[in-house]
Design a protein around this motif. Sequence first.
Motif, PDB file in Angstrom:
ATOM      1  N   ASP A  10       0.831  -1.204   0.000  1.00 57.65           N
ATOM      2  CA  ASP A  10       0.000   0.000   0.000  1.00 57.65           C
ATOM      3  C   ASP A  10       0.866   1.255   0.000  1.00 57.65           C
ATOM      4  N   ASP A  11       2.037   1.142   0.583  1.00 62.84           N
ATOM      5  CA  ASP A  11       2.959   2.278   0.701  1.00 62.84           C
ATOM      6  C   ASP A  11       3.448   2.708  -0.675  1.00 62.84           C
ATOM      7  N   GLN A  12       3.244   3.979  -1.003  1.00 66.48           N
ATOM      8  CA  GLN A  12       3.657   4.491  -2.309  1.00 66.48           C
ATOM      9  C   GLN A  12       5.010   5.193  -2.264  1.00 66.48           C
ATOM     10  N   ALA A  13       5.665   5.208  -1.119  1.00 65.35           N
ATOM     11  CA  ALA A  13       6.982   5.843  -1.007  1.00 65.35           C
ATOM     12  C   ALA A  13       7.961   5.166  -1.963  1.00 65.35           C
ATOM     13  N   GLU A  14       8.860   5.948  -2.511  1.00 68.85           N
ATOM     14  CA  GLU A  14       9.791   5.453  -3.514  1.00 68.85           C
ATOM     15  C   GLU A  14      10.610   4.249  -3.039  1.00 68.85           C
ATOM     16  N   ALA A  15      11.041   4.264  -1.793  1.00 69.82           N
ATOM     17  CA  ALA A  15      11.903   3.194  -1.298  1.00 69.82           C
ATOM     18  C   ALA A  15      11.143   2.047  -0.621  1.00 69.82           C
ATOM     19  N   ALA A  16       9.816   2.062  -0.664  1.00 69.43           N
ATOM     20  CA  ALA A  16       9.027   1.043   0.039  1.00 69.43           C
ATOM     21  C   ALA A  16       9.341  -0.366  -0.459  1.00 69.43           C
ATOM     22  N   ARG A  17       9.459  -0.533  -1.768  1.00 67.31           N
ATOM     23  CA  ARG A  17       9.760  -1.872  -2.319  1.00 67.31           C
ATOM     24  C   ARG A  17      11.108  -2.367  -1.814  1.00 67.31           C
ATOM     25  N   GLU A  18      12.099  -1.498  -1.800  1.00 65.59           N
ATOM     26  CA  GLU A  18      13.431  -1.902  -1.367  1.00 65.59           C
ATOM     27  C   GLU A  18      13.448  -2.245   0.121  1.00 65.59           C
ATOM     28  N   ARG A  19      12.769  -1.446   0.947  1.00 64.44           N
ATOM     29  CA  ARG A  19      12.711  -1.746   2.382  1.00 64.44           C
ATOM     30  C   ARG A  19      12.002  -3.080   2.621  1.00 64.44           C
ATOM     31  N   PHE A  20      10.894  -3.307   1.905  1.00 65.51           N
ATOM     32  CA  PHE A  20      10.177  -4.564   2.082  1.00 65.51           C
ATOM     33  C   PHE A  20      11.028  -5.737   1.592  1.00 65.51           C
ATOM     34  N   ALA A  21      11.749  -5.550   0.501  1.00 66.86           N
ATOM     35  CA  ALA A  21      12.643  -6.604   0.001  1.00 66.86           C
ATOM     36  C   ALA A  21      13.667  -6.982   1.068  1.00 66.86           C
ATOM     37  N   CYS A  22      14.215  -6.000   1.754  1.00 66.97           N
ATOM     38  CA  CYS A  22      15.184  -6.284   2.824  1.00 66.97           C
ATOM     39  C   CYS A  22      14.541  -7.106   3.933  1.00 66.97           C
ATOM     40  N   LYS A  27      13.926 -12.418   6.533  1.00 66.02           N
ATOM     41  CA  LYS A  27      13.106 -13.559   6.966  1.00 66.02           C
ATOM     42  C   LYS A  27      13.615 -14.857   6.325  1.00 66.02           C
ATOM     43  N   ALA A  28      13.874 -14.832   5.030  1.00 59.65           N
ATOM     44  CA  ALA A  28      14.380 -16.026   4.341  1.00 59.65           C
ATOM     45  C   ALA A  28      15.738 -16.449   4.903  1.00 59.65           C
ATOM     46  N   PHE A  29      16.606 -15.488   5.173  1.00 57.62           N
ATOM     47  CA  PHE A  29      17.918 -15.778   5.750  1.00 57.62           C
ATOM     48  C   PHE A  29      17.767 -16.451   7.115  1.00 57.62           C
ATOM     49  N   ARG A  30      16.874 -15.916   7.940  1.00 56.73           N
ATOM     50  CA  ARG A  30      16.660 -16.509   9.276  1.00 56.73           C
ATOM     51  C   ARG A  30      16.105 -17.932   9.178  1.00 56.73           C
ATOM     52  N   LEU A  51      21.585  -0.837   1.617  1.00 55.72           N
ATOM     53  CA  LEU A  51      20.387  -0.886   2.443  1.00 55.72           C
ATOM     54  C   LEU A  51      20.332  -2.150   3.302  1.00 55.72           C
ATOM     55  N   LEU A  52      20.823  -3.258   2.790  1.00 48.12           N
ATOM     56  CA  LEU A  52      20.815  -4.494   3.581  1.00 48.12           C
ATOM     57  C   LEU A  52      21.658  -4.359   4.855  1.00 48.12           C
ATOM     58  N   SER A  59      19.686  -5.959  12.699  1.00 45.24           N
ATOM     59  CA  SER A  59      19.796  -7.088  11.781  1.00 45.24           C
ATOM     60  C   SER A  59      21.210  -7.212  11.213  1.00 45.24           C
ATOM     61  N   PHE A  60      21.537  -8.443  10.832  1.00 44.17           N
ATOM     62  CA  PHE A  60      22.790  -8.715  10.130  1.00 44.17           C
ATOM     63  C   PHE A  60      22.480  -9.748   9.055  1.00 44.17           C
ATOM     64  N   ILE A  61      22.616  -9.349   7.820  1.00 47.47           N
ATOM     65  CA  ILE A  61      22.368 -10.250   6.698  1.00 47.47           C
ATOM     66  C   ILE A  61      23.635 -10.332   5.865  1.00 47.47           C
ATOM     67  N   PRO A  62      24.396 -11.419   5.998  1.00 46.71           N
ATOM     68  CA  PRO A  62      25.606 -11.542   5.181  1.00 46.71           C
ATOM     69  C   PRO A  62      25.237 -11.637   3.714  1.00 46.71           C
ATOM     70  N   HIS A  63      25.815 -10.754   2.918  1.00 46.81           N
ATOM     71  CA  HIS A  63      25.479 -10.726   1.501  1.00 46.81           C
ATOM     72  C   HIS A  63      26.662 -10.190   0.700  1.00 46.81           C
ATOM     73  N   VAL A  64      26.539 -10.342  -0.609  1.00 46.93           N
ATOM     74  CA  VAL A  64      27.592  -9.884  -1.509  1.00 46.93           C
ATOM     75  C   VAL A  64      26.935  -9.476  -2.833  1.00 46.93           C
ATOM     76  N   LEU A  65      27.573  -8.526  -3.508  1.00 47.15           N
ATOM     77  CA  LEU A  65      27.119  -8.175  -4.850  1.00 47.15           C
ATOM     78  C   LEU A  65      27.566  -9.272  -5.813  1.00 47.15           C
ATOM     79  N   ALA A  66      26.634  -9.794  -6.580  1.00 47.66           N
ATOM     80  CA  ALA A  66      26.957 -10.826  -7.569  1.00 47.66           C
ATOM     81  C   ALA A  66      27.772 -10.188  -8.696  1.00 47.66           C
ATOM     82  N   ALA A  67      28.752 -10.917  -9.170  1.00 47.78           N
ATOM     83  CA  ALA A  67      29.588 -10.428 -10.272  1.00 47.78           C
ATOM     84  C   ALA A  67      30.185 -11.636 -10.984  1.00 47.78           C
ATOM     85  N   PRO A  68      30.439 -11.515 -12.288  1.00 46.93           N
ATOM     86  CA  PRO A  68      31.014 -12.644 -13.033  1.00 46.93           C
ATOM     87  C   PRO A  68      32.353 -13.121 -12.461  1.00 46.93           C
ATOM     88  N   ASP A  69      33.105 -12.206 -11.862  1.00 48.65           N
ATOM     89  CA  ASP A  69      34.423 -12.571 -11.336  1.00 48.65           C
ATOM     90  C   ASP A  69      34.400 -12.872  -9.834  1.00 48.65           C
TER      91      ASP A  69
END
Length: 150
Positions: A10-22, A27-30, A51-52, A59-69
């Motif tokens: 419902d939130d129309q704020a520009e960053a709402a999708r990104e915050r919800f994705a985090c 949740k999936a990480f946990r 943002l993560l 929160s702590f979500i170990p992550h990395v930017l995907a890259a071919p190398d």
Amino acid sequence: MTRVDFYVLDDQAEAARERFACRLVEKAFRLKHKVYLHTASAAAARRLDSLLWTFSEGSFIPHVLAAPDLDPSLADATPVQVGTGEEPGFDAAVLVNLDGVVPGFFSRFERVAEIVGGDATERTQARERFKFYRDRGYVLETHRIGSGAT
């Protein structure tokens, strides 16, 4: 067969999708799932990468930017990757899609999370993605998310 969940915000704020994705990634990480967070551009991937680390104070979500190398041992050891474009080079159970289109590699995941923002363009793109999955017989669930949830 891949299960597809649409989260309609419902939130129309520009960053709402990104915050919800985090929140969804957290949740999936946990739950000990490996996650690929797919974005529409390299700039969006970098924003999500930052943002993560900061979206929630505790929160702590170990992550990395995907890259071919990206070192394969690092890719395998990191439960969350953030990327764009090409198919990810690691096995994950969950795809969180923040792109406006269905990624060609979606069917290799057990679950796909499509996050739909409040603006008209995002809703139109989401309807097209919904139709794409439905026309191919995928199991679809829709979840309405109130503005306080992002």
